[in-house]
Design an enzyme around this catalytic site. Structure first.
Site, mmCIF file in Angstrom:
data_model
loop_
_atom_site.group_PDB
_atom_site.id
_atom_site.type_symbol
_atom_site.label_atom_id
_atom_site.label_comp_id
_atom_site.label_asym_id
_atom_site.label_seq_id
_atom_site.Cartn_x
_atom_site.Cartn_y
_atom_site.Cartn_z
ATOM 1 C CG PHE A 157 5.383 40.598 44.411
ATOM 2 C CD1 PHE A 157 5.033 40.009 43.200
ATOM 3 C CD2 PHE A 157 4.488 40.498 45.462
ATOM 4 C CE1 PHE A 157 3.819 39.347 43.047
ATOM 5 C CE2 PHE A 157 3.278 39.833 45.321
ATOM 6 C CZ PHE A 157 2.938 39.260 44.108
ATOM 7 C CE LYS A 181 11.689 47.553 51.328
ATOM 8 N NZ LYS A 181 11.385 46.211 50.784
ATOM 9 C CB CYS A 289 -3.352 46.542 42.807
ATOM 10 S SG CYS A 289 -2.943 47.864 41.683
ATOM 11 C CD GLU A 389 -5.170 42.058 47.368
ATOM 12 O OE1 GLU A 389 -4.534 42.186 48.419
ATOM 13 O OE2 GLU A 389 -4.964 42.774 46.369
HETATM 14 P P1 NAD Z 1 3.619 43.723 50.710
HETATM 15 O O1 NAD Z 1 2.734 44.625 51.477
HETATM 16 O O2 NAD Z 1 3.918 42.394 51.272
HETATM 17 O O3 NAD Z 1 5.053 44.430 50.441
HETATM 18 C C1 NAD Z 1 5.146 45.726 49.907
HETATM 19 C C2 NAD Z 1 6.429 46.379 50.426
HETATM 20 O O4 NAD Z 1 6.352 46.485 51.845
HETATM 21 C C3 NAD Z 1 7.693 45.582 50.106
HETATM 22 O O5 NAD Z 1 8.703 46.478 49.747
HETATM 23 C C4 NAD Z 1 8.004 44.883 51.415
HETATM 24 O O6 NAD Z 1 9.381 44.667 51.615
HETATM 25 C C5 NAD Z 1 7.468 45.835 52.462
HETATM 26 N N1 NAD Z 1 6.947 45.148 53.648
HETATM 27 C C6 NAD Z 1 6.294 43.963 53.686
HETATM 28 N N2 NAD Z 1 5.955 43.649 54.960
HETATM 29 C C7 NAD Z 1 6.401 44.662 55.728
HETATM 30 C C8 NAD Z 1 6.349 44.928 57.122
HETATM 31 N N3 NAD Z 1 5.775 44.099 57.969
HETATM 32 N N4 NAD Z 1 6.908 46.071 57.574
HETATM 33 C C9 NAD Z 1 7.488 46.935 56.730
HETATM 34 N N5 NAD Z 1 7.569 46.731 55.389
HETATM 35 C C10 NAD Z 1 7.029 45.617 54.895
HETATM 36 O O7 NAD Z 1 2.974 43.608 49.241
HETATM 37 P P2 NAD Z 1 3.447 42.678 48.043
HETATM 38 O O8 NAD Z 1 3.124 41.267 48.390
HETATM 39 O O9 NAD Z 1 4.811 43.023 47.610
HETATM 40 O O10 NAD Z 1 2.468 43.186 46.877
HETATM 41 C C11 NAD Z 1 1.167 42.703 46.689
HETATM 42 C C12 NAD Z 1 0.136 43.590 47.359
HETATM 43 O O11 NAD Z 1 0.284 44.926 46.882
HETATM 44 C C13 NAD Z 1 -1.296 43.208 47.023
HETATM 45 O O12 NAD Z 1 -2.079 43.343 48.189
HETATM 46 C C14 NAD Z 1 -1.712 44.236 45.973
HETATM 47 O O13 NAD Z 1 -3.104 44.481 45.896
HETATM 48 C C15 NAD Z 1 -0.979 45.435 46.448
HETATM 49 N N6 NAD Z 1 -0.763 46.391 45.378
HETATM 50 C C16 NAD Z 1 -1.520 47.529 45.409
HETATM 51 C C17 NAD Z 1 -1.365 48.455 44.403
HETATM 52 C C18 NAD Z 1 -2.177 49.700 44.411
HETATM 53 O O14 NAD Z 1 -1.872 50.575 43.621
HETATM 54 N N7 NAD Z 1 -3.181 49.869 45.270
HETATM 55 C C19 NAD Z 1 -0.448 48.235 43.362
HETATM 56 C C20 NAD Z 1 0.317 47.079 43.379
HETATM 57 C C21 NAD Z 1 0.142 46.155 44.404
#
Ligand code: NAD
Length: 503
Positions: A157, A181, A289, A389
């Site tokens: 997000f 997605k 991140c 985190e």
């Molecule tokens: P999230 O893991 O909740 O969601 C990411 C994606 O995965 C979304 O599209 C979501 O629909 C999907 N998803 C969520 N739960 C799922 C499940 N159980 N099964 C399958 N798909 C699922 O992450 P978020 O809250 O959207 O983003 C924040 C997180 O992302 C933080 O931990 C941040 O550090 C990380 N992030 C990392 C980077 C990087 O480059 N390392 C960059 C941006 C964000």
């Protein structure tokens, strides 16, 4: 269909085969404006069958797309670049509406995403292989890079445009067809990008978009025609994606969460360091991140640094991103805001102190999901505020006695996304660069996100997979190499030889 028609709907749809496609799954979610708490729209959640439909469209399109000349693919990327530039304000407004970040910050995100489209404009050069003549008498050998076929990306997000652009630019320029997605919390930016890609000349089926949740993700992870998965999100989901998709024979790069430490040596310039800590800790409400979340203050530097941070935080204006005078917006949801705020309570209960309590910020009276910048002092490992985190506007100061103690903390941390050292001592910085077990390092740079012609990725629990994202490693991820050994002998000289070929 014009770009305007596809980005302002009541129900946000999929984008399959070059057009907006309504879902018939009967499942959907609500997209909320985090600055007001109000509903923006509904977003469809794909069924497994709708994912199959999108994969089938991508597979059909890949036959012609991988045969499309490199110069034509480059031309399309140039046009996409220009269309994104023309629409960047619009994209930024959509991002701000659904994610909450300020327009200025959203414009920065679009600019960093655009870099990846620019990088992909050079695809003819990036896909050059290697050639060795006369490796044996009359024998040549060469290596070529070919696309994988249908590849998919799953995005978080916090960067509704930049992270999709990290993936899709290289994926399609390399000759793959792509299925995105996006996060169900911020679905609209990628709809606009898909419509702009069509306008730029990306053929139907080459870039597809599936809205949804884990039902859609599960299907992507098991679909036999999806050859590779790029993921960015939290560590538990990244680990699950990596383990499931690799088990299903796919190539995977899954980027996870972070806990980024900023090491401040006693010789650092306090003013410059405080500017950097405040910018990197509280920008985008800490929902980056690469945000700094821990300041490791060595020796006497802690007290003056905390004082300088306090002076700067007092001037930060928190409020809805739609008001351009605000510098920090809300968090993504009420639940997330409350979870972030709970770390302030646990920090106090576990013996830390709270020089700045963001719950006292005037922005808390808004209806949206606001929390003012907060500063925890005397944090240490074992406290929840240090071990987890937080992903919000909370900076924790850990007081340490030496460089060695600080380095140990960073290297012991399970995450290894980004880190920074602030010092005026070049030798110390050089040693840190050598010693530290983190994928992206800043030297007097608090958010060391690599430019698009390097690659982005952390170490340890911040990345599962072998290749970092975008840049040269992105091209490597989205291609497979083929080595051809060739000779054109005179058939008259041909004979049977059962020995193993030697030069
Ligand atoms: P999230 O893991 O909740 O969601 C990411 C994606 O995965 C979304 O599209 C979501 O629909 C999907 N998803 C969520 N739960 C799922 C499940 N159980 N099964 C399958 N798909 C699922 O992450 P978020 O809250 O959207 O983003 C924040 C997180 O992302 C933080 O931990 C941040 O550090 C990380 N992030 C990392 C980077 C990087 O480059 N390392 C960059 C941006 C964000």
């Amino acid at each position: 269909m014009s770009v305007t028609e596809v980005v302002a709907p009541q129900v946000i749809t999929h984008w399959i085969n070059g057009k907006s496609v309504a879902s018939s799954s009967g499942r959907s979610g609500v997209v909320t404006n985090p600055a007001t708490g109000q509903r923006v729209a509904e977003v469809s959640f794909a069924s497994a069958g709708e994912v199959d439909e999108a994969v089938a469209a991508a597979k059909a399109a890949s036959v012609e797309w991988r045969a499309t000349p490199l110069s034509r693919r480059a031309e399309i990327m140039f046009r996409l670049r220009s269309l994104i530039v023309d629409n960047r304000q619009r994209l930024a407004e959509i991002i701000s509406l659904e994610n909450g970040k300020t327009i200025a910050d959203a414009l920065g995100e679009v600019a960093r995403g655009l870099e990846n489209v620019e990088f992909a404009c050079g695809i003819p050069n990036l896909l050059k292989g290697g050639y060795s003549e006369q490796v044996s008498r009359g024998v040549d050998i060469y290596q070529i890079k070919q696309p994988l076929g249908v590849v998919a990306g799953i995005t978080p997000f916090n960067f509704p445009a930049m992270v999709p652009l990290w993936m899709l630019s290289n994926a399609i320029a390399c000759g793959n067809t792509f299925l995105l997605k996006p996060s169900e919390k911020v679905p609209s930016a990628s709809i606009l990008i898909s419509a702009l890609a069509k306008e730029a000349g990306v053929p139907d089926g080459v870039l597809n978009l599936i809205q949804g949740d884990k039902v859609a993700v599960s299907r992507l992870l098991e679909h036999p025609d999806v050859k590779a998965i790029s993921f960015v999100g939290s560590t538990p989901v990244a680990r699950y994606i990596y383990e499931t998709a690799t088990r299903n024979g796919k190539r995977v790069q899954a980027l996870g969460g972070a806990k980024n430490h900023m090491l401040v040596l006693p010789d650092a310039d306090i003013s410059m360091t405080a500017d950097a800590a405040v910018s990197a800790g509280y920008g985008a409400a800490g929902e980056r991140c690469m945000a700094i979340s821990v300041v490791l203050a060595v020796g006497s530097v802690a007290d003056p640094l905390i004082e300088a941070i306090r002076e700067r935080v007092a001037k930060i204006k928190v409020g809805p991103g739609s008001d351009i005078t605000n510098e920090m917006g809300p968090l993504i949801s009420r639940e997330h805001r409350d979870r972030v705020a709970s770390y302030l309570d646990s920090a106090i209960a576990e013996g830390a102190t709270l020089p700045i309590d963001g719950r006292l910020d005037p922005a808390m009276k808004h209806d949206g999901y606001f929390l003012g910048p907060s500063l925890i002092d005397n944090a240490r490992p074992g406290m929840q505020c240090y071990d987890h985190e937080i992903f919000g506007p909370v900076l924790s100061v850990v007081r340490v006695n030496s460089y060695a103690e600080a380095l140990q903390l960073i290297n012991d941390n399970p995450f290894g996304n980004g880190t920074a050292i602030f010092t005026q001592n070049g030798g110390a910085a050089r040693q840190f660069q050598f010693d530290v077990e983190v994928g992206m390092v800043g030297i007097n740079v608090p958010i060391p996100v690599p430019v698009s012609y390097y690659s982005f990725g952390g170490w340890k629990s911040s990345l599962f997979g072998d290749l970092h994202m975008y840049g040269p490693e992105g091209v490597q991820f989205y291609t497979r190499s083929k080595v051809v050994t060739s000779r054109w002998p005179d058939p008259a000289s041909s004979k049977v030889d059962l020995g193993f070929p030697q030069v």
